[in-house]
Design a protein around this motif. Sequence first.
Motif, PDB file in Angstrom:
ATOM      1  N   THR A   1       3.258  24.668  88.941  1.00  0.00           N
ATOM      2  CA  THR A   1       3.100  23.690  89.812  1.00  0.00           C
ATOM      3  C   THR A   1       1.729  22.876  90.185  1.00  0.00           C
ATOM      4  OG1 THR A   1       2.856  24.930  91.553  1.00  0.00           O
ATOM      5  CG2 THR A   1       5.291  24.024  90.947  1.00  0.00           C
ATOM      6  N   ARG A   2       1.285  24.007  90.392  1.00  0.00           N
ATOM      7  CA  ARG A   2      -0.388  23.393  90.084  1.00  0.00           C
ATOM      8  C   ARG A   2      -0.733  22.435  89.856  1.00  0.00           C
ATOM      9  NH1 ARG A   2      -3.555  20.721  91.695  1.00  0.00           N
ATOM     10  NH2 ARG A   2      -5.822  20.570  92.958  1.00  0.00           N
ATOM     11  N   PRO A   3      -0.691  22.902  87.863  1.00  0.00           N
ATOM     12  CA  PRO A   3      -1.136  21.911  87.128  1.00  0.00           C
ATOM     13  C   PRO A   3      -0.382  21.137  87.335  1.00  0.00           C
ATOM     14  CG  PRO A   3      -0.623  23.733  86.567  1.00  0.00           C
ATOM     15  CD  PRO A   3      -0.501  24.093  87.468  1.00  0.00           C
ATOM     16  N   LEU A   4       0.787  20.835  87.119  1.00  0.00           N
ATOM     17  CA  LEU A   4       1.736  20.035  87.650  1.00  0.00           C
ATOM     18  C   LEU A   4       1.464  18.744  88.370  1.00  0.00           C
ATOM     19  CD1 LEU A   4       4.494  19.000  86.845  1.00  0.00           C
ATOM     20  CD2 LEU A   4       6.122  19.626  87.843  1.00  0.00           C
ATOM     21  N   GLY A   5       1.341  19.751  89.045  1.00  0.00           N
ATOM     22  CA  GLY A   5       1.425  18.135  90.184  1.00  0.00           C
ATOM     23  C   GLY A   5      -0.381  17.569  90.734  1.00  0.00           C
ATOM     24  N   ALA A   6      -1.194  18.285  89.880  1.00  0.00           N
ATOM     25  CA  ALA A   6      -2.496  17.913  89.727  1.00  0.00           C
ATOM     26  C   ALA A   6      -2.427  16.903  88.648  1.00  0.00           C
ATOM     27  CB  ALA A   6      -3.854  18.851  89.428  1.00  0.00           C
ATOM     28  N   SER A   7      -1.407  16.769  87.231  1.00  0.00           N
ATOM     29  CA  SER A   7      -1.345  16.040  86.383  1.00  0.00           C
ATOM     30  C   SER A   7      -0.468  14.673  86.786  1.00  0.00           C
ATOM     31  CB  SER A   7      -0.326  16.436  84.918  1.00  0.00           C
ATOM     32  OG  SER A   7      -1.318  17.511  84.718  1.00  0.00           O
ATOM     33  N   ILE A   8       0.569  14.386  87.829  1.00  0.00           N
ATOM     34  CA  ILE A   8       1.138  13.775  88.454  1.00  0.00           C
ATOM     35  C   ILE A   8       0.527  12.521  88.987  1.00  0.00           C
ATOM     36  CG2 ILE A   8       2.886  13.537  90.081  1.00  0.00           C
ATOM     37  CD1 ILE A   8       4.527  15.990  88.899  1.00  0.00           C
TER      38      ILE A   8
END
Length: 264
Positions: A208-215
Amino acid sequence: MTTETARPPSTLRTMLSKVPEVTVFFWIIKVLCTTVGETAADYLNTTLKLGLTGTTLVMGVMLAAVLVWQFRLRRYVPGVYWLAVVLVSVVGTLITDNLTDHFGVSLWTTTIVFAAALAAVFALWYRSEKTLSIHSILTTRREVFYWLAVLFTFALGTAAGDLVAERLDIGYWRSALLFAGLILLVALAHRFLRLGSIPAFWAAYILTRPLGASIGDYLSQDKDAGGLALGTMGTSAIFMAAILAVVVYLSVTRRDQLQASDAA
C-alpha cells in the motif's frame, strides 16, 4: 483482508490493545496516509523550501513527540494512532529521499537495504515474541517492534515505488495499477490459496505504500512529468481532509474496535 473471525474482546484486550481492527476502514486510511506521506514531504521540502534536512528535523521531532504520546496510552485511540502513521509515512519518505538525494544511494540499493532491515525486524520480533500479529500488541516491547516494522515498510515502499515509477520509467498511474494488482493477488492468495493472514497482512501493508505514493505523485506532479498537476499542497489537503473525516467517524462509531481477531 479483513479479520477472519469475530468474537467479543477480552477485558485485557479492551484495555491494552494499541492498534485498530483490520477492516476496510483500516486499508482506506492506510492508503490515504501513504499518499499524504509522499505529497506532504514534497510540499515541505520544495514548496515551503525547508529543504530535506530542515523537513527531516521538523518531522522527526513531531514523530518522536507523537510516538511518546502513543506509547503512554493504554489503549487504541484513533486520532493519536493515525497521526503517528501519517508522520511515520512522511519520515519514511524523507529517509529514502535523504539517502537518494544527499548521499547518492541508488534506489536499487535502498530498496534492497530496507527490505533486509524489515526482514531483520520481523526476525527479531518473531524470535522474541513468537508472533507477528498486530493484534498481539499488548506490551511495550511488542509495540516497539511494531512501529519499527511500520517505519521500514514506509521507507521500503517509498524506495520501491520510486524505483518502479521513475527509474524503470513505468509512470505514476501505471505503477499505481501495478501495485493495486499485486495487492489483489495477495488478497486472492489469502482467500483461495491459504496464504496465512499474518504474512498476507504485512505483504499488503508494504504494497500500500508504493500504491499511495504513486497515486500522490500522479495527482500532484506536473503534466510534463506524467501527473495531473494538482500540486503537493492541494493533494495533501484533499487527502488530509479525507483522513480526518474517516478518523472522526471511527472515533464516534468505534467501528474499528468492535471485533477482535488472532490474525491480522
